[in-house]
Design a protein around this motif. Structure first.
Motif, mmCIF file in Angstrom:
data_model
loop_
_atom_site.group_PDB
_atom_site.id
_atom_site.type_symbol
_atom_site.label_atom_id
_atom_site.label_comp_id
_atom_site.label_asym_id
_atom_site.label_seq_id
_atom_site.Cartn_x
_atom_site.Cartn_y
_atom_site.Cartn_z
ATOM 1 N N ASP A 80 0.817 -1.211 0.000
ATOM 2 C CA ASP A 80 0.000 0.000 0.000
ATOM 3 C C ASP A 80 0.852 1.263 0.000
ATOM 4 O O ASP A 80 0.410 2.324 -0.409
ATOM 5 C CB ASP A 80 -0.928 0.010 1.225
ATOM 6 N N ASN A 81 2.077 1.155 0.492
ATOM 7 C CA ASN A 81 2.941 2.330 0.539
ATOM 8 C C ASN A 81 3.761 2.489 -0.733
ATOM 9 O O ASN A 81 4.627 3.332 -0.816
ATOM 10 C CB ASN A 81 3.889 2.227 1.743
ATOM 11 N N MET A 82 3.500 1.642 -1.712
ATOM 12 C CA MET A 82 4.332 1.627 -2.908
ATOM 13 C C MET A 82 3.492 1.768 -4.168
ATOM 14 O O MET A 82 3.566 0.964 -5.072
ATOM 15 C CB MET A 82 5.150 0.334 -2.969
ATOM 16 N N LYS A 83 2.633 2.746 -4.220
ATOM 17 C CA LYS A 83 1.819 2.988 -5.391
ATOM 18 C C LYS A 83 2.693 3.564 -6.502
ATOM 19 O O LYS A 83 3.588 4.360 -6.255
ATOM 20 C CB LYS A 83 0.685 3.957 -5.063
ATOM 21 N N LEU A 84 2.373 3.221 -7.727
ATOM 22 C CA LEU A 84 3.138 3.710 -8.868
ATOM 23 C C LEU A 84 2.610 5.076 -9.271
ATOM 24 O O LEU A 84 1.510 5.196 -9.795
ATOM 25 C CB LEU A 84 3.019 2.724 -10.026
ATOM 26 N N SER A 85 3.368 6.110 -9.021
ATOM 27 C CA SER A 85 2.969 7.452 -9.419
ATOM 28 C C SER A 85 3.577 7.770 -10.770
ATOM 29 O O SER A 85 4.373 7.004 -11.312
ATOM 30 C CB SER A 85 3.417 8.460 -8.369
ATOM 31 N N LEU A 86 3.196 8.923 -11.323
ATOM 32 C CA LEU A 86 3.724 9.309 -12.635
ATOM 33 C C LEU A 86 5.242 9.415 -12.609
ATOM 34 O O LEU A 86 5.906 9.117 -13.597
ATOM 35 C CB LEU A 86 3.110 10.644 -13.070
ATOM 36 N N ASN A 87 5.799 9.854 -11.507
ATOM 37 C CA ASN A 87 7.254 9.973 -11.357
ATOM 38 C C ASN A 87 7.680 9.083 -10.188
ATOM 39 O O ASN A 87 7.357 9.380 -9.040
ATOM 40 C CB ASN A 87 7.657 11.423 -11.083
ATOM 41 N N SER A 117 21.426 19.418 -14.996
ATOM 42 C CA SER A 117 21.889 19.638 -16.361
ATOM 43 C C SER A 117 21.001 18.915 -17.378
ATOM 44 O O SER A 117 20.715 19.444 -18.451
ATOM 45 C CB SER A 117 23.336 19.169 -16.487
ATOM 46 N N ILE A 118 20.572 17.700 -17.050
ATOM 47 C CA ILE A 118 19.809 16.887 -18.009
ATOM 48 C C ILE A 118 18.387 17.407 -18.171
ATOM 49 O O ILE A 118 17.885 17.585 -19.286
ATOM 50 C CB ILE A 118 19.800 15.411 -17.567
ATOM 51 N N PHE A 119 17.678 17.672 -17.065
ATOM 52 C CA PHE A 119 16.300 18.125 -17.144
ATOM 53 C C PHE A 119 16.192 19.623 -17.418
ATOM 54 O O PHE A 119 15.225 20.091 -18.008
ATOM 55 C CB PHE A 119 15.551 17.786 -15.843
ATOM 56 N N GLY A 120 17.180 20.365 -16.955
ATOM 57 C CA GLY A 120 17.150 21.799 -17.172
ATOM 58 C C GLY A 120 15.901 22.433 -16.601
ATOM 59 O O GLY A 120 15.426 22.085 -15.515
ATOM 60 N N GLU A 121 15.324 23.363 -17.392
ATOM 61 C CA GLU A 121 14.147 24.087 -16.920
ATOM 62 C C GLU A 121 12.891 23.229 -16.887
ATOM 63 O O GLU A 121 11.858 23.624 -16.332
ATOM 64 C CB GLU A 121 13.893 25.316 -17.825
ATOM 65 N N LEU A 122 12.976 21.998 -17.445
ATOM 66 C CA LEU A 122 11.780 21.162 -17.531
ATOM 67 C C LEU A 122 11.516 20.362 -16.258
ATOM 68 O O LEU A 122 10.531 19.640 -16.186
ATOM 69 C CB LEU A 122 11.913 20.194 -18.721
ATOM 70 N N ILE A 123 12.370 20.462 -15.263
ATOM 71 C CA ILE A 123 12.171 19.696 -14.037
ATOM 72 C C ILE A 123 10.830 20.038 -13.388
ATOM 73 O O ILE A 123 10.186 19.187 -12.767
ATOM 74 C CB ILE A 123 13.347 19.921 -13.046
ATOM 75 N N THR A 124 10.391 21.271 -13.552
ATOM 76 C CA THR A 124 9.104 21.679 -12.974
ATOM 77 C C THR A 124 7.939 21.059 -13.727
ATOM 78 O O THR A 124 6.916 20.711 -13.132
ATOM 79 C CB THR A 124 8.965 23.221 -12.995
ATOM 80 N N LEU A 125 8.106 20.875 -15.043
ATOM 81 C CA LEU A 125 6.999 20.436 -15.896
ATOM 82 C C LEU A 125 6.569 18.998 -15.637
ATOM 83 O O LEU A 125 5.468 18.600 -16.034
ATOM 84 C CB LEU A 125 7.382 20.599 -17.370
ATOM 85 N N ILE A 126 7.425 18.191 -14.998
ATOM 86 C CA ILE A 126 7.074 16.776 -14.816
ATOM 87 C C ILE A 126 6.185 16.557 -13.600
ATOM 88 O O ILE A 126 5.639 15.459 -13.418
ATOM 89 C CB ILE A 126 8.336 15.895 -14.692
ATOM 90 N N GLU A 127 6.014 17.581 -12.753
ATOM 91 C CA GLU A 127 5.154 17.409 -11.579
ATOM 92 C C GLU A 127 3.728 17.076 -12.018
ATOM 93 O O GLU A 127 3.250 17.546 -13.055
ATOM 94 C CB GLU A 127 5.147 18.688 -10.741
ATOM 95 N N ASP A 128 3.033 16.273 -11.213
ATOM 96 C CA ASP A 128 1.691 15.811 -11.585
ATOM 97 C C ASP A 128 0.759 16.968 -11.928
ATOM 98 O O ASP A 128 0.043 16.929 -12.939
ATOM 99 C CB ASP A 128 1.085 14.996 -10.429
ATOM 100 N N ASP A 129 0.726 17.991 -11.104
ATOM 101 C CA ASP A 129 -0.256 19.064 -11.303
ATOM 102 C C ASP A 129 0.203 20.121 -12.303
ATOM 103 O O ASP A 129 -0.534 21.053 -12.602
ATOM 104 C CB ASP A 129 -0.593 19.738 -9.966
ATOM 105 N N LYS A 130 1.441 19.973 -12.833
ATOM 106 C CA LYS A 130 1.941 20.922 -13.827
ATOM 107 C C LYS A 130 1.855 20.351 -15.243
ATOM 108 O O LYS A 130 2.263 20.997 -16.201
ATOM 109 C CB LYS A 130 3.411 21.277 -13.531
ATOM 110 N N ARG A 131 1.331 19.157 -15.386
ATOM 111 C CA ARG A 131 1.290 18.504 -16.697
ATOM 112 C C ARG A 131 0.089 18.983 -17.521
ATOM 113 O O ARG A 131 -0.808 19.649 -17.016
ATOM 114 C CB ARG A 131 1.255 16.993 -16.520
#
Length: 985
Positions: free
Chosen positions: A556-563, A783-797
């Motif tokens: 129950d503590n290991m649900k698969l989230s988007l990230n 370096s890899i995600f750059g400015e897109l690190i914010t965009l992967i959050e669930d509510d920012k998609r």
């Protein structure tokens, strides 16, 4: 119906009759037994390296007519007797022949003399050698083994089953010499052919016994006769499907005169139950025989009287019977008390055997599987003070065997009420629905629920696929878009409404299946959360997705989230779960996709010039405007998220135009040069140039034109990659990449793997997509995600309340992350702890801890003989955690690769040498003292100091270094199983 006598008479079939009339049976048995019944010298590769040479030596000397064994050969002959069962499966009848055994003439057995006598004797009837009473019972078996090694085409091995078939079915003399005579009538390869012939006869006989319903109940005389005199009863049960009720037994766990030696741990360790009476006697020939024969033999051997009842009961415990191991029990007449420490079920081992003789250990053993152990349960039941009891009181059976079993779940109880074939068919199609529609665990639109007579797959507010136990309308119920049956009924509401259909058998046509999946897809699209979520049964869902309690998806503590990031020490199965569980969730078979989906899968792997070429091949002479509107180009535009399609078409046409075209003025052209522009400003593709420079275009064109569903082709909706120190934003998001031609270098903006996956997911919103990142912590996340690190959050998609779009630095395109793209990574905590991760990454990902699971190594699948892998790994990890911390523990998967579980030493050496020891060196940075604390002196030694320093007078600390010890790992050739056991014992 025929009598047993008549059936046996019908089975008096010759070798040619069996191979002609029962060829399928014969061929199946031949293929099954060919590795075991070929000549002995061809099977020695199965033996462990430390005994193989000696066994091959004995076999070679047996074939040399003039060679006489000497006393110096004794050790090799002893090894032959104790180890030959590894390749002939008869040792429980010959391992009583031990050097120095007392004989009837008060002399002691000398093995070299015995082997010389057997070797010189041509017929068993002429064999003359003084033995004792016990050895006389088994000498024919040793005689047959030795003679078979000496001359395999003249002497067969004297298996009991072969003797039974020869005497009871073929009605011939069944002594060994008669078997040898019969052996000469069998074609080559003789031994394999004889075994296959007798095996096929047994199969035919068992089948005819079943067809004629000869056995009415287990205790009738026919059953006993067949069991004792003809067929191995387990072989018979398997062939005929005869189902008998299990018997229930109690067996004591204490050995010794004072019952002070507890052998239950050994039983549990070896997956056996045992009794220790008459442990020096091999009772294999008496397993499942008449009680009178067992008792008579024990009397002849002067065994104590209290062994009679225990052994006759023990030797009649069959496959399927249940055994409870008691720690203590009160005798009859005393106040009732009984304590139970384990429940087992008797099973065959991999060689089809149940009984084994263990003279130096447990004595007599039966192979079992664990039902519930270790446990401790107490009962107020008396009369169970003896070593072995066969239970007859049903209330006692219920108490002991039912109360100790863990309560089964509603799902498992319901599952077991259905016929297995019906249930498995339902699960097969339910998994197909999930695969084709991209459904994942924990989707709130979907509910898996259970009633005691029904399994329900509900989408939104409607039953979509159900399995019924007692419904007169049918067994399967399923939703559909169109009416599939005359009895189909529409759902309530204003039309058009989907239909619900009942089936007795469920094997839908492709057309019906399309209607079913379309209806489920409609229900998915019209709901965000099912109103029946409170009825959800997680165990049912986990079963459908093939996720067990041991896997991360059942916690129950290991649900698969988007990230999600799976993290843990090396060897805990993180990458294994990605590849063997998660990837299947993002995979579809081609038979389930539309032509449009198929086209997307083709086009996404094509470059722009290839897509334009495919369009022109189909259009013929054409204008740019027509190319722009072509289906292939439009699909490519969607997938690439391009806003400059027309300039791209112009540029690609001109760059790949043939050099002699007068109507294109672009100087820089690149291969393949396949286009031509006419004087009317129409574009065409030159067939001969395509065939010479790009023949793959014609193959792609044909593949698209001939599209049809082909079963078993996989469409993968994921990408797998590994981060490393030089992995960059340009690889992951987008970058400027050089493009070479013969005379020039140009640069273009190229999408990275993440942007490509986002485009695929965005243009296929009905399916889920994933990008799997192994070793995510090894890359520079900022370096890899750059400015897109914010965009992967669930509510920012995309589509979410706080959706954010960013402008990419090179292409200047607006970019966002779709809501159906999962980012799933793994990280090795021995490289870097979770706490040390980039804070921005930690905040945006869910973390699932993957710890070592040593208990897996003690299951039937991975357990090894001679070494307790669970105890070994526990000991190593406890010391590592004490010296460092748990992030540096070692995972169980390193030891799950062992294939030879009976003789694991060679593979254990390889695992330690190549995996475990290098890890320890890395962990402790050359601190050999700590390595010694973890694995001990069996694996670490001090090198002899042979180093001489020069000019010692000039360095005052010379003596400190001169006395410094130098360590290294011991030579793997010196390692034994005891070396590994020293780590935990």
């Amino acid at each position: 119906m025929k009598t047993l006598k008549e059936v046996i008479q019908d089975c008096q079939l010759s070798f040619s009759e069996i191979t002609e009339d029962y060829k399928i049976d014969y061929d199946q048995i031949f293929n099954r037994e060919k590795d075991w019944l070929n000549n002995v010298e061809e099977k020695t590769f199965r033996l462990s390296e430390n005994v193989r040479d000696d066994i091959e030596y004995v076999i070679t000397k047996l074939k040399e007519d003039r060679y006489r064994f000497k006393e110096s050969d004794t050790d090799k002959l002893s090894l032959f007797i104790s180890q030959i069962n590894g390749i002939i499966r008869i040792a429980n009848r010959i391992n009583n022949f031990k050097e120095g055994t007392t004989l009837d003439n008060s002399q002691t057995l000398k093995l070299f003399e015995l082997f010389n006598t057997i070797k010189a004797t041509k017929q068993f009837i002429d064999f003359d050698f003084t033995l004792n009473k016990n050895l006389k019972s088994f000498i024919v078996h040793l005689f047959s083994v030795v003679k078979h090694c000496q001359s395999p085409d003249t002497y067969p091995i004297y298996y009991k089953y072969w003797k039974n078939i020869l005497g009871e079915v073929l009605k011939k003399d069944d002594d060994y010499d008669s078997l040898c005579s019969f052996y000469q009538t069998i074609p080559s390869p003789k031994h394999l052919s004889l075994g296959t012939y007798f095996g096929a006869l047994g199969t035919v006989l068992a089948r005819k016994i079943s067809e004629n319903q000869i056995i009415k109940e287990e205790d009738d005389k026919n059953y006993k006769y067949i069991r004792n005199k003809i067929l191995n009863i387990h072989y018979f049960d398997i062939i005929t499907g005869y189902k008998r009720k299990p018997n229930y037994y109690l067996i004591g766990s204490k050995y010794g005169e004072n019952n002070d030696v507890d052998v239950f741990p050994k039983m549990l360790e070896n997956n056996v139950v045992s009794v220790g009476f008459a442990s020096h006697l091999d009772l294999g020939d008496f397993y499942l025989t008449d009680d009178a024969e067992i008792v008579e033999y024990l009397k002849e051997e002067n065994e104590v009287r209290n062994s009679y009842n225990a052994l006759k009961l023990f030797l009649n415990i069959k496959v399927g019977d249940k055994v409870a191991i008691k720690a203590s029990g009160s005798p009859k007449g005393k106040k009732g008390f009984l304590s139970i420490v384990g429940i087992f079920e008797v099973v065959q081992n991999k060689d089809g055997e149940v009984y084994s003789h263990d003279p130096d250990g447990l004595g007599h053993t039966l192979n079992v599987k664990v039902v519930d152990a270790p446990i401790y349960k107490e009962f107020e039941l008396g009369g169970y003070g003896s070593t072995v009891h066969k239970l007859s009181k049903q209330d006692h059976i219920n108490q002991i065997f039912n109360q100790t079993n863990k309560k089964r779940s509603l799902f498992l109880e319901t599952k077991d009420k259905f016929e297995n074939s019906i249930f498995e068919n339902y699960i097969k199609f339910l998994r197909k629905i999930n695969s084709e529609l991209g459904l994942m665990p924990n989707d709130e639109r979907v509910v898996y629920s259970v009633r005691d007579s029904r399994l329900n797959f509900t989408v939104g507010q409607r039953y979509s696929f159900n399995l019924y136990l007692n419904d007169s309308r049918g067994v399967y119920g399923v939703i559909s878009k169109e009416k599939l049956l005359d009895s189909s009924e529409p759902y309530d509401g204003n039309p058009p409404q989907p239909f619900y259909n009942y089936y007795t058998d469920f094997e839908p046509s492709n057309k019906d299946w399309d209607s079913i999946t379309e209806a489920i897809k409609d229900e998915l699209n019209r709901t965000t959360k099912s109103g029946f979520i409170r009825h959800h049964n997680s165990e049912f869902e986990n079963y459908v997705f093939e996720l067990s309690k041991e896997t991360i998806m059942n916690n129950d503590n290991m649900k698969l989230s988007l990230n999600t990031i799976l993290y843990g020490p090396p060897g805990t199965g993180k990458t294994h779960i990605l590849k063997n569980q998660f990837m299947d969730m993002f995979t579809t078979s081609e038979s389930s996709i539309t032509r449009q989906d198929f086209l997307k899968d083709i086009i996404q792997n094509c470059s722009w010039w290839q897509v334009i070429a495919l369009a022109v091949l189909e259009l013929g002479k054409t204008k740019v405007a027509d190319i722009f509107n072509h289906e292939y180009v439009q699909v490519k535009a969607q997938l690439s998220n391009s806003t400059t399609v027309t300039p791209t078409i112009w540029g690609q046409l001109q760059s790949h135009t043939v050099e002699d075209c007068e109507h294109v003025k672009v100087a820089r052209r690149m291969p393949p040069m396949i286009f031509n522009k006419t004087e009317k400003s129409e574009w065409e593709i030159l067939q001969n140039e395509v065939e010479e420079q790009s023949p793959e275009l014609l193959e792609l064109k044909l593949k698209i034109e001939n599209f049809e569903s082909v079963p078993n082709k996989r469409i993968e909706r994921f990408e797998f990659l590994t981060f490393h120190q030089s992995y960059s934003y340009e690889d992951f998001i987008e970058g400027i990449k050089p493009e070479l031609s013969e005379s020039d270098v140009s640069y273009k903006i190229e999408e990275g793997v993440f942007q490509k996956m986002c485009n695929r997911a965005r243009n296929d919103s009905s399916n889920n997509y994933a990008i799997f990142i192994d070793e995510i912590n090894r890359g520079n996340i900022s370096s890899i995600f750059g400015e897109l690190i914010t965009l992967i959050e669930d509510d920012k998609r995309e589509g979410k309340p706080n959706e954010i779009k960013a402008t990419l630095p090179y292409s200047k395109k607006h970019f966002s992350v779709p809501n159906n793209l999962y980012i799933i990574g793994t990280m090795n905590t021995a490289d870097r702890s979770v706490e040390a991760l980039d804070t921005a990454l930690r905040r945006r990902f869910s973390f699932i801890e993957m710890n070592p699971e040593p208990e897996k190594l003690n299951t039937d699948e991975f357990k090894c003989i001679g070494i307790d892998l669970e105890a070994l790994l526990n000991a190593i990890n406890a010391r590592i955690e004490k010296l460092l911390d748990k992030d540096y523990c070692i995972g169980h998967s390193y030891f799950m690769t062992i294939t030879n579980r009976k003789e694991p030493l060679k593979e254990m050496k390889t695992i330690f040498q190549n995996k475990i020891l290098p890890l320890l060196q890395e962990y402790f940075y050359g601190d050999w003292g700590k390595i010694l604390l973890v694995i001990g002196k069996e694996f670490v030694e001090t090198k002899k100091n042979t180093i001489k320093f020069l000019s010692t007078d000039s360095y005052e600390d010379f003596e400190e270094y001169d006395e410094k010890p130098i360590y290294n790992f011991t030579n793997p050739t010196s390692w034994t199983l005891d070396s590994f056991k020293s780590i935990y014992e």
